[in-house]
Design a protein around this motif. Structure first.
Motif, PDB file in Angstrom:
ATOM      1  N   GLN A  14       0.837  -1.199   0.000  1.00  8.09           N
ATOM      2  CA  GLN A  14       0.000   0.000   0.000  1.00  8.09           C
ATOM      3  C   GLN A  14       0.865   1.239   0.000  1.00  8.09           C
ATOM      4  O   GLN A  14       1.781   1.343   0.820  1.00  8.09           O
ATOM      5  CB  GLN A  14      -0.860   0.032   1.242  1.00  8.09           C
ATOM      6  CG  GLN A  14      -2.007  -0.936   1.131  1.00  8.09           C
ATOM      7  CD  GLN A  14      -2.965  -0.698   2.241  1.00  8.09           C
ATOM      8  OE1 GLN A  14      -3.433   0.422   2.388  1.00  8.09           O
ATOM      9  NE2 GLN A  14      -3.187  -1.706   3.020  1.00  8.09           N
ATOM     10  N   ILE A  95     -15.109   3.347  -1.146  1.00 11.06           N
ATOM     11  CA  ILE A  95     -14.403   2.154  -1.628  1.00 11.06           C
ATOM     12  C   ILE A  95     -13.170   2.579  -2.434  1.00 11.06           C
ATOM     13  O   ILE A  95     -12.064   2.082  -2.242  1.00 11.06           O
ATOM     14  CB  ILE A  95     -15.336   1.271  -2.488  1.00 11.06           C
ATOM     15  CG1 ILE A  95     -16.376   0.595  -1.601  1.00 11.06           C
ATOM     16  CG2 ILE A  95     -14.549   0.232  -3.274  1.00 11.06           C
ATOM     17  CD1 ILE A  95     -17.381  -0.249  -2.321  1.00 11.06           C
ATOM     18  N   GLU A  99      -9.490   2.055  -0.742  1.00  9.45           N
ATOM     19  CA  GLU A  99      -9.059   0.750  -1.261  1.00  9.45           C
ATOM     20  C   GLU A  99      -9.845  -0.404  -0.641  1.00  9.45           C
ATOM     21  O   GLU A  99      -9.340  -1.522  -0.529  1.00  9.45           O
ATOM     22  CB  GLU A  99      -7.572   0.521  -0.999  1.00  9.45           C
ATOM     23  CG  GLU A  99      -6.690   1.282  -1.956  1.00  9.45           C
ATOM     24  CD  GLU A  99      -5.252   0.959  -1.687  1.00  9.45           C
ATOM     25  OE1 GLU A  99      -4.724   0.088  -2.377  1.00  9.45           O
ATOM     26  OE2 GLU A  99      -4.683   1.547  -0.753  1.00  9.45           O
ATOM     27  N   ALA A 100     -11.031  -0.106  -0.190  1.00  9.74           N
ATOM     28  CA  ALA A 100     -11.873  -1.213   0.275  1.00  9.74           C
ATOM     29  C   ALA A 100     -12.230  -2.046  -0.949  1.00  9.74           C
ATOM     30  O   ALA A 100     -12.190  -1.569  -2.075  1.00  9.74           O
ATOM     31  CB  ALA A 100     -13.139  -0.675   0.920  1.00  9.74           C
ATOM     32  N   GLU A 101     -12.592  -3.296  -0.689  1.00  6.05           N
ATOM     33  CA  GLU A 101     -12.828  -4.214  -1.795  1.00  6.05           C
ATOM     34  C   GLU A 101     -14.329  -4.296  -2.137  1.00  6.05           C
ATOM     35  O   GLU A 101     -14.720  -4.499  -3.265  1.00  6.05           O
ATOM     36  CB  GLU A 101     -12.302  -5.559  -1.316  1.00  6.05           C
ATOM     37  CG  GLU A 101     -12.337  -6.688  -2.257  1.00  6.05           C
ATOM     38  CD  GLU A 101     -12.089  -7.977  -1.489  1.00  6.05           C
ATOM     39  OE1 GLU A 101     -11.861  -8.977  -2.149  1.00  6.05           O
ATOM     40  OE2 GLU A 101     -12.146  -7.975  -0.233  1.00  6.05           O
ATOM     41  N   ARG A 102     -15.134  -4.113  -1.113  1.00  6.42           N
ATOM     42  CA  ARG A 102     -16.583  -4.164  -1.314  1.00  6.42           C
ATOM     43  C   ARG A 102     -17.287  -3.377  -0.207  1.00  6.42           C
ATOM     44  O   ARG A 102     -16.700  -3.090   0.845  1.00  6.42           O
ATOM     45  CB  ARG A 102     -17.096  -5.608  -1.296  1.00  6.42           C
ATOM     46  CG  ARG A 102     -16.743  -6.268   0.009  1.00  6.42           C
ATOM     47  CD  ARG A 102     -17.276  -7.646   0.205  1.00  6.42           C
ATOM     48  NE  ARG A 102     -16.853  -8.090   1.532  1.00  6.42           N
ATOM     49  CZ  ARG A 102     -17.424  -9.063   2.195  1.00  6.42           C
ATOM     50  NH1 ARG A 102     -18.436  -9.707   1.681  1.00  6.42           N
ATOM     51  NH2 ARG A 102     -16.984  -9.394   3.384  1.00  6.42           N
ATOM     52  N   THR A 121     -18.929  -3.238  -5.400  1.00  6.21           N
ATOM     53  CA  THR A 121     -17.597  -3.855  -5.377  1.00  6.21           C
ATOM     54  C   THR A 121     -16.603  -2.895  -6.016  1.00  6.21           C
ATOM     55  O   THR A 121     -16.972  -2.106  -6.893  1.00  6.21           O
ATOM     56  CB  THR A 121     -17.565  -5.177  -6.173  1.00  6.21           C
ATOM     57  OG1 THR A 121     -18.020  -4.900  -7.492  1.00  6.21           O
ATOM     58  CG2 THR A 121     -18.417  -6.236  -5.546  1.00  6.21           C
ATOM     59  N   ASP A 192     -15.115  -3.493   3.539  1.00  4.06           N
ATOM     60  CA  ASP A 192     -13.962  -4.287   3.954  1.00  4.06           C
ATOM     61  C   ASP A 192     -13.054  -4.665   2.803  1.00  4.06           C
ATOM     62  O   ASP A 192     -13.359  -4.407   1.633  1.00  4.06           O
ATOM     63  CB  ASP A 192     -14.396  -5.528   4.743  1.00  4.06           C
ATOM     64  CG  ASP A 192     -14.991  -6.617   3.878  1.00  4.06           C
ATOM     65  OD1 ASP A 192     -15.090  -6.418   2.654  1.00  4.06           O
ATOM     66  OD2 ASP A 192     -15.362  -7.674   4.429  1.00  4.06           O
ATOM     67  N   ASN A 193     -11.948  -5.190   3.164  1.00  2.00           N
ATOM     68  CA  ASN A 193     -11.031  -5.777   2.204  1.00  2.00           C
ATOM     69  C   ASN A 193     -10.536  -7.077   2.813  1.00  2.00           C
ATOM     70  O   ASN A 193      -9.960  -7.090   3.896  1.00  2.00           O
ATOM     71  CB  ASN A 193      -9.870  -4.823   1.925  1.00  2.00           C
ATOM     72  CG  ASN A 193      -9.074  -5.289   0.725  1.00  2.00           C
ATOM     73  OD1 ASN A 193      -8.843  -6.490   0.553  1.00  2.00           O
ATOM     74  ND2 ASN A 193      -8.677  -4.347  -0.105  1.00  2.00           N
ATOM     75  N   ARG A 194     -10.822  -8.153   2.110  1.00  2.00           N
ATOM     76  CA  ARG A 194     -10.479  -9.451   2.682  1.00  2.00           C
ATOM     77  C   ARG A 194      -8.990  -9.770   2.520  1.00  2.00           C
ATOM     78  O   ARG A 194      -8.424 -10.492   3.308  1.00  2.00           O
ATOM     79  CB  ARG A 194     -11.315 -10.553   2.027  1.00  2.00           C
ATOM     80  CG  ARG A 194     -12.714 -10.571   2.591  1.00  2.00           C
ATOM     81  CD  ARG A 194     -13.665 -11.333   1.725  1.00  2.00           C
ATOM     82  NE  ARG A 194     -13.975 -10.576   0.512  1.00  2.00           N
ATOM     83  CZ  ARG A 194     -14.981 -10.863  -0.307  1.00  2.00           C
ATOM     84  NH1 ARG A 194     -15.749 -11.896  -0.042  1.00  2.00           N
ATOM     85  NH2 ARG A 194     -15.207 -10.134  -1.372  1.00  2.00           N
ATOM     86  N   LYS A 196      -6.329  -7.353   2.025  1.00  2.00           N
ATOM     87  CA  LYS A 196      -5.353  -6.432   2.601  1.00  2.00           C
ATOM     88  C   LYS A 196      -5.711  -6.049   4.022  1.00  2.00           C
ATOM     89  O   LYS A 196      -6.871  -5.775   4.314  1.00  2.00           O
ATOM     90  CB  LYS A 196      -5.317  -5.148   1.781  1.00  2.00           C
ATOM     91  CG  LYS A 196      -4.676  -5.312   0.435  1.00  2.00           C
ATOM     92  CD  LYS A 196      -4.623  -3.966  -0.254  1.00  2.00           C
ATOM     93  CE  LYS A 196      -4.186  -4.122  -1.685  1.00  2.00           C
ATOM     94  NZ  LYS A 196      -4.365  -2.858  -2.393  1.00  2.00           N
TER      95      LYS A 196
END
Ligand code: ADP
Length: 610
Positions: A14, A95, A99-102, A121, A192-194, A196
């Motif tokens: 990151q 997002i 840099e969240a994923e969803r 997403t 969330d980001n699974r 990172k």
């Protein structure tokens, strides 16, 4: 230098963390060199340190600029009811920035279960079943604490040590902001980001907290608005039903029809399986209509209790509603349901339906009573008229004998008296026969026997009755009948009666020496019918009187009318007779100018077999 580069190993991918790690490592390097570095290297290190610092500040500035913009946007959702679009936009932006994923908007439903209301997403790809997996323990904690919660790496976060879902779903960075309005939790925004760890900062948390506050209030407003809208449309639906029901039940006053219609409407309103309606008669309840599987007779105590107390009996599977008119029970509505229970939220509406049914029942009952009374009256009139005929025939017979001088010659004065008796008895005969006709019409006992006849024959017969009187008044009569007029399809006596009535009215209401014109023809605009017009140059009829002419016993108030003998029955009978033949009758008249009565009679069509 090489040594330095080797030492500056960056683990994180990151940018934010890369910079932080870089900065620390440069700093450590500088410290480890402890002033032993060449001035050149020290200057390099210093400038790198500055560069990294500048980059960090710019990144931060850019992010906070974006966040504050977002905050402004989120504030506007409170004013607009388009909360969905705004929440979605904010979620997408967060997002992107973090840099969240969803992201998901989860709302609590009536059963306090969380439902995914919205999702997003980072990749823009569809939300899969797997994407729907979130950590309930994180959401629960955020809701319980009423504050946004972040975890940089849920896998190792001691707060969620025992959460199976975190391990199972491989959750790492999570940001969860509860939506709370006036202490009432409504749901959460979950990002969330699974893959990172550590993508959310405290700053993000604060920003999401502020946003969630706005969103919760907007959501609350939207829900209220929806509820008001729902309540409103429910009311409109109920009113429409009530209106339709009133229209339907009023189309007929026929008792059985109203009863059957009422049960159907009540069943629909209460969403019942079966229903029955009972009316209160002297001997007790009379079940006038039933629909579906229902047996109210088997439940007499509930019914009599409802009538006695005048209060509805409302149970899960049985409703007994009193039908009240001005607080007086006129009947009872019995409704049952089998597999489900009655929806008590709709009870107010069902009671209103019952009120309307009570009115319909009362009206139908009154009408029925009126119809019975009218029938009794008509039968009485018919009976009396019949009884009068015999003595009248006898009086007229004796007067005729006296007039014929068979029993001795009459003196002038005696002859005048006898002729007065004859005139008056003739008038009475007309009156009695009119009364008999009208009562037959009202009881549906008047019948016509139509057959092909010549219209002119009926006219000749009518002229025999009124011709002499027309002559007496020195009125000028013209008759214009089309040559080759096809035969009419009519009852000869009744067609003669129609013509006699119209001609005698023309004669009565036209002064001496006035004119009467009869015209009979085939109107091009109304094929299949013979049309007849009886026009006079008499007193005429006002528009107000024209509207009521054909109702029984109606006579104009005009003294010119009142001085003529009459009952006001002639036109009512005439109209009925014409209509029974399938024809129609109407009038054109101007006060003081004269009147023209028109009527039509079908022609006899041999091909049609008539
Ligand atoms: P009646 O003649 O016995 O009064 P009708 O039913 O035949 O009863 O007529 C109803 C009323 O219509 C009359 O009383 C009169 O007021 C009006 N009327 C009918 N025919 C004429 C006509 N030719 N000219 C003017 N008024 C008429």
């Amino acid at each position: 230098m090489e040594n330095l580069q080797e030492n500056l190993r960056i683990d994180s991918k990151q940018p934010k963390e890369m910079l932080a790690q870089l900065k620390t490592q440069i700093h450590q390097q500088r410290k480890s060199l402890n002033g032993n570095a060449s001035p050149e290297l020290a200057a390099h290190l210093k400038s790198w340190e500055n560069m990294v610092h500048q980059l960090q500040t710019e990144m931060l500035l850019e992010k906070s600029a974006q966040l504050s913009l977002l905050y402004e946007v989120s504030q506007s959702i409170n004013e607009s009811l388009e909360w969905r679009r705004t929440i979605q936009a904010v979620m997408n932006a967060v997002i992107r920035i973090t840099e969240a994923e969803r992201g998901m908007l989860l709302l609590l439903d009536d059963e306090e279960d969380l439902e995914i209301e919205m999702e997003s997403t980072a990749s823009g790809e569809d939300f899969t079943e797997e994407d729907k997996q979130f950590s309930y323990s994180i959401v629960k904690q955020a809701l319980e604490r009423s504050e946004p919660l972040i975890t940089t790496n849920a896998q190792v976060d001691p707060r969620f040590e025992h959460s199976e879902s975190i391990v199972a779903y491989g959750l790492r960075s999570v940001l969860c902001a509860p939506l709370i309005h006036e202490g009432e939790p409504q749901g959460v925004v979950y990002l969330d980001n699974r893959a990172k760890a550590g993508i959310f900062s405290d700053e993000d948390r604060a920003m999401m907290g502020a946003f969630a506050e706005q969103a919760a209030s907007a959501l609350h407003k939207a829900r209220q608005h929806k509820q008001t809208n729902q309540a409103l449309s429910e009311k409109i639906r109920e009113l429409t039903i009530l209106q339709e029901m009133a229209r339907d039940l009023n189309t007929s006053l026929e008792f059985d029809r109203v009863m059957e219609g009422s049960v159907t409407w009540a069943i629909a309103a209460a969403n019942a399986r079966g229903g029955a309606i009972g009316t209160l008669a002297e001997e007790g309840i009379r079940w006038a209509a039933k629909e579906g599987r229902v047996d109210p007779e088997a439940d007499p105590s509930a019914v009599s209790r409802c009538i006695a107390t005048r209060k509805p009996l409302l149970e899960e599977k049985r409703m007994v509603l009193p039908l009240l008119r001005e607080d007086r029970p006129v009947g009872v509505l019995y409704l049952v349901t089998e597999d489900r229970t009655f929806n008590m939220d709709r009870i107010e509406f069902v009671l209103r339906v019952a009120d309307n049914i009570a009115i319909a029942v009362e009206n139908a009952r009154l009408y029925e009573a009126l119809r019975q009374a009218n029938l009794a009256k008509s039968e009485f009139v018919s009976l009396v008229s019949h009884e009068l005929r015999t003595p009248m025939t006898s009086i007229l017979g004796y007067a005729d004998i006296l007039d014929s001088d068979i029993v001795g010659e009459l003196q002038t004065e005696q002859r005048e008296f006898v002729s007065a008796i004859q005139r008056n008895i003739s008038r009475m005969k007309v009156l009695v026969s009119d009364l008999m006709d009208i009562s037959r019409i009202e009881t549906g006992r008047l019948q016509i026997n139509p057959r092909p006849i010549q219209f002119s024959d009926a006219l000749d017969d009518a002229m025999e009755m009124v011709g002499e009187l027309i002559e007496e008044k020195q009125q000028i009569l013209t008759i214009d009948i089309w040559d080759r007029l096809p035969p009419a399809y009519a009852d000869p006596d009744r067609l003669t009666q129609v013509l006699t009535n119209l001609l005698s009215n023309a004669m009565k209401y036209t002064p001496d020496q006035g004119t009467i014109a009869i015209r009979v023809w085939l109107p091009a605009e109304e094929p299949g019918f013979i049309r007849c017009a009886v026009a006079d140059s008499g007193i005429g009829i006002s528009p107000k009187d024209q509207a009521r002419l054909f109702t029984k016993f109606y006579r104009a108030d005009d003294p010119d009318v009142r001085e003529q003998p009459g009952t006001g029955l002639g036109l009512a009978i005439t109209k009925n007779l014409v209509e029974m033949h399938g024809g129609r009758i109407w009038v054109k008249s101007e006060l003081g100018e004269g009147s023209t009565f028109f009527f039509t009679i079908p022609i006899s069509v041999p091909e049609a077999g008539i």
